[in-house]
Design a protein around this motif. Structure first.
Motif, mmCIF file in Angstrom:
data_model
loop_
_atom_site.group_PDB
_atom_site.id
_atom_site.type_symbol
_atom_site.label_atom_id
_atom_site.label_comp_id
_atom_site.label_asym_id
_atom_site.label_seq_id
_atom_site.Cartn_x
_atom_site.Cartn_y
_atom_site.Cartn_z
ATOM 1 N N ARG A 1 -6.723 10.642 -0.905
ATOM 2 C CA ARG A 1 -6.204 10.433 -1.798
ATOM 3 C C ARG A 1 -6.824 9.740 -3.136
ATOM 4 N NH1 ARG A 1 -0.942 13.392 -3.495
ATOM 5 N NH2 ARG A 1 -2.653 13.829 -5.158
ATOM 6 N N ARG B 1 -4.448 8.147 4.584
ATOM 7 C CA ARG B 1 -4.108 9.011 3.242
ATOM 8 C C ARG B 1 -4.208 9.161 2.389
ATOM 9 N NH1 ARG B 1 2.581 8.328 4.089
ATOM 10 N NH2 ARG B 1 2.514 6.152 3.581
ATOM 11 N N LEU B 2 -3.815 7.649 2.374
ATOM 12 C CA LEU B 2 -5.027 6.239 0.775
ATOM 13 C C LEU B 2 -5.858 6.639 0.582
ATOM 14 C CD1 LEU B 2 -3.520 5.072 -2.010
ATOM 15 C CD2 LEU B 2 -3.806 2.966 -0.307
ATOM 16 N N ASN C 1 1.214 9.199 -5.862
ATOM 17 C CA ASN C 1 1.402 10.961 -5.407
ATOM 18 C C ASN C 1 2.632 11.968 -6.943
ATOM 19 O OD1 ASN C 1 -0.308 10.845 -3.450
ATOM 20 N ND2 ASN C 1 1.146 10.688 -1.990
ATOM 21 N N PHE D 1 0.741 4.206 -2.475
ATOM 22 C CA PHE D 1 0.547 5.376 -2.576
ATOM 23 C C PHE D 1 1.679 6.580 -2.833
ATOM 24 C CE2 PHE D 1 0.968 9.095 1.066
ATOM 25 C CZ PHE D 1 0.010 9.784 0.789
ATOM 26 N N HIS D 2 3.204 5.869 -3.052
ATOM 27 C CA HIS D 2 4.117 7.022 -3.300
ATOM 28 C C HIS D 2 3.897 6.534 -4.813
ATOM 29 C CE1 HIS D 2 5.129 7.098 0.756
ATOM 30 N NE2 HIS D 2 6.378 6.078 0.798
ATOM 31 N N GLU E 1 -5.117 2.437 4.548
ATOM 32 C CA GLU E 1 -4.467 3.674 5.380
ATOM 33 C C GLU E 1 -5.514 5.059 4.846
ATOM 34 O OE1 GLU E 1 -0.497 5.068 5.346
ATOM 35 O OE2 GLU E 1 -0.047 3.522 4.211
ATOM 36 N N GLN F 1 1.088 -0.863 -0.165
ATOM 37 C CA GLN F 1 0.107 0.139 0.084
ATOM 38 C C GLN F 1 0.919 1.243 -0.030
ATOM 39 O OE1 GLN F 1 -3.124 0.609 2.736
ATOM 40 N NE2 GLN F 1 -3.666 -1.092 3.002
ATOM 41 N N GLU F 2 1.928 0.868 0.737
ATOM 42 C CA GLU F 2 2.830 1.953 0.989
ATOM 43 C C GLU F 2 3.230 2.295 -0.929
ATOM 44 O OE1 GLU F 2 5.027 2.907 4.494
ATOM 45 O OE2 GLU F 2 5.974 4.517 3.652
#
Ligand code: ADP
Ligand code: MG
Length: 483
Positions: free
Chosen positions: A301, A297-298, A271, A267-268, A295, A263-264
């Motif tokens: 977005r 923040r995901l 972005n 996410f990057h 998450e 996921q992380e």
């Protein structure tokens, strides 16, 4: 274990590995199969070891059955395959301390990623060995996206109320990628309702217009590539490839729930692409706000662009889809049969399509036209599976709830319209959704006669044609009962 037995086992194992390599391809072979080590044979059970739980679970799920049958073929003394975690290998892996993505509290994938990273660290001094066994960068690169299915075009997508908004959004993104308000495009809805179809349609349209790079993959593949890139130390390549596309589509994002490292990474990537003015398209089974487990923040977005849901199909849409597909097949299918299918198969379009294809294949094979009788016969098991789930009790409960009447009124003698109509609807649904006979249904409704049930079924069918409001209620109830 006697040494001759031992070497026979080893020889068997090598042959099995060879066959598996042919079946699964080099990359998967190196990712998963090559990590297995052969253990002892006890009675009729052979043990195979993997260095950690995630790998063990993955191999068991993906290749467990196949391993078992290959072993049985190779060596009749082996009847069962036991996949175990090899503690020694695990401890060795844990001693490394270069664990860039290690983190707490994630799902199985995190374990795997951190352990793989650790393992890689431990293997640094075996550089050549690593180079020889890891997927090469080219393979990872060539494997980045999955080809688009040429059948999944906008032209082949039948539009109706439940999907018109998603369709319009998809069309808009295909015509003007990365326009404000539409980035990301988030498509969501239940299984088999056309999410993947629409994503491919966008991709195909974009590509047909020329020089634009489009990458489509499932979230599962995304994770798989990500892990592979960590293993082969080509994370940078992986990142760069992803960041170089104009349009990135990730299908079935819900797969990433609990897979925090992936996921992380996503996410990057997300972005970086959005910041660079590239288009992202994501599908999932729920809306961003309902995807708990992603998450925050995901999720935030993901909800920032256009969110479009595809609703469950209506009877009209199912008919239109069937008409389109029957026409495309070239085999005549009577309207009665299409109606029958649209009534019986309400879960999703994939099943509807499957049923129609089966009918057409059968008709072609036996050289006889499709009829209602042949339909009922050919689709017997399929239709039974659909019926099994719903009981008359459930139908009565749901209908009573929906119309706000007492459950006991389903079997009471009251004839007031406010009670009698819902009761008729429940009878109608019982006839449609279960395999109970008219007398059986009658008994469940306060010992009514089967002619009363028949009258109710006919009456509701008529009313549904005249009264769209009532038709909608009945469809809604049907949908709730079947899902
Ligand atoms: P999802 O990704 O939402 O699970 P798919 O896109 O894979 O569903 O659709 C399942 C099948 O149904 C595909 O073969 C697709 O072409 C077909 N399908 C779904 N919706 C439609 C539609 N509106 N018109 C034509 N075919 C459809
Ligand atoms: Mg799909």
């Amino acid at each position: 274990m006697a040494s001759s037995e031992n070497s026979a086992l080893k020889a068997s194992w090598l042959r099995i590995c060879d066959r598996l390599k042919g079946e699964v391809g080099d990359v998967e072979y190196r990712m998963w199969i090559q990590r297995i080590t052969l253990g002892p044979l006890d009675d009729d059970e052979i043990t195979l070891y993997l260095p950690e739980r995630f790998l063990r679970d993955w191999v068991r799920a993906q290749y467990g059955q196949r391993l078992q049958s290959l072993w049985r073929e190779e060596n009749p003394a082996v009847q069962h395959v036991e996949l175990r975690i090899d503690k020694k290998a695990q401890r060795a892996a844990k001693t490394g301390d270069d664990a860039p993505q290690a983190e707490e509290g994630g799902g199985a994938a995190n374990l795997s990623i951190s352990a793989m990273a650790n393992e890689d660290a431990a293997a640094l001094d075996r550089e050549e060995a690593v180079a020889a066994t890891s997927p090469s960068m080219n393979e990872v690169r060539n494997d980045l996206a999955v080809p688009l299915d040429r059948r999944f075009t906008f032209d082949n997508f039948v539009v109706g109320k439940p999907n018109e908004f998603a369709y319009a959004c998809a069309g808009r993104v295909a015509d003007h990628p990365a326009s404000p308000g539409f980035n990301p495009l988030f498509l969501y809805g239940g299984v088999g309702l056309g999410k993947t179809h629409l994503m491919h349609a966008i991709g195909l349209k974009l590509i047909s217009r020329g020089n634009i790079s489009v990458a489509y993959m499932s979230a599962e593949k995304f994770m798989y590539r990500f892990i592979a890139s960590m293993q082969s130390k080509s994370q940078m390549e992986f990142k760069e490839q992803l960041r170089s596309v104009d349009v990135l589509m990730i299908d079935d994002l819900q797969f990433l729930i609990g897979k925090n490292s992936t996921q992380e990474e996503f996410f990057h990537t997300f972005n970086a692409l959005v910041d660079a003015g590239r288009q992202i398209i994501v599908s999932a089974d729920k809306s961003p706000s309902d995807l708990s487990g992603l998450e925050d923040r995901l999720r935030t977005r993901l909800g920032c662009g256009m969110v479009a849901d595809i609703h469950a199909t209506t009877f009209e849409l199912r008919i239109s889809i069937l008409e389109a597909k029957a026409k495309a097949s070239g085999t005549p299918v009577p309207p009665k049969v299409l109606e029958y299918l649209a009534h019986k198969i309400t879960t999703n379009v994939r099943e509807l399509e499957g049923a129609l294809n089966r009918l057409i294949a059968h008709a072609d094979l036996v050289g006889r036209p499709v009829t209602l009788e042949s339909t009922q016969d050919v689709l017997k098991d399929m239709l039974k599976a659909h019926e099994r789930r719903v009981t008359i009790d459930e139908i009565q409960r749901k209908v009573a709830e929906h119309f706000n009447i007492r459950l006991t009124d389903m079997s009471s003698a009251r004839r007031a319209r406010a009670v009698a109509r819902p009761r008729q609807i429940a009878m109608y649904l019982a006839k449609q959704l279960t395999s109970r006979s008219l007398p059986e249904i009658g008994r469940k409704f306060g010992n009514r006669d089967h002619t009363t049930v028949m009258h109710a079924v006919n009456r509701i069918s008529e009313l549904m044609e005249q009264d769209p409001g009532l038709a909608e209620s009945v469809e809604l109830l049907r949908h709730m009962l079947e899902s």
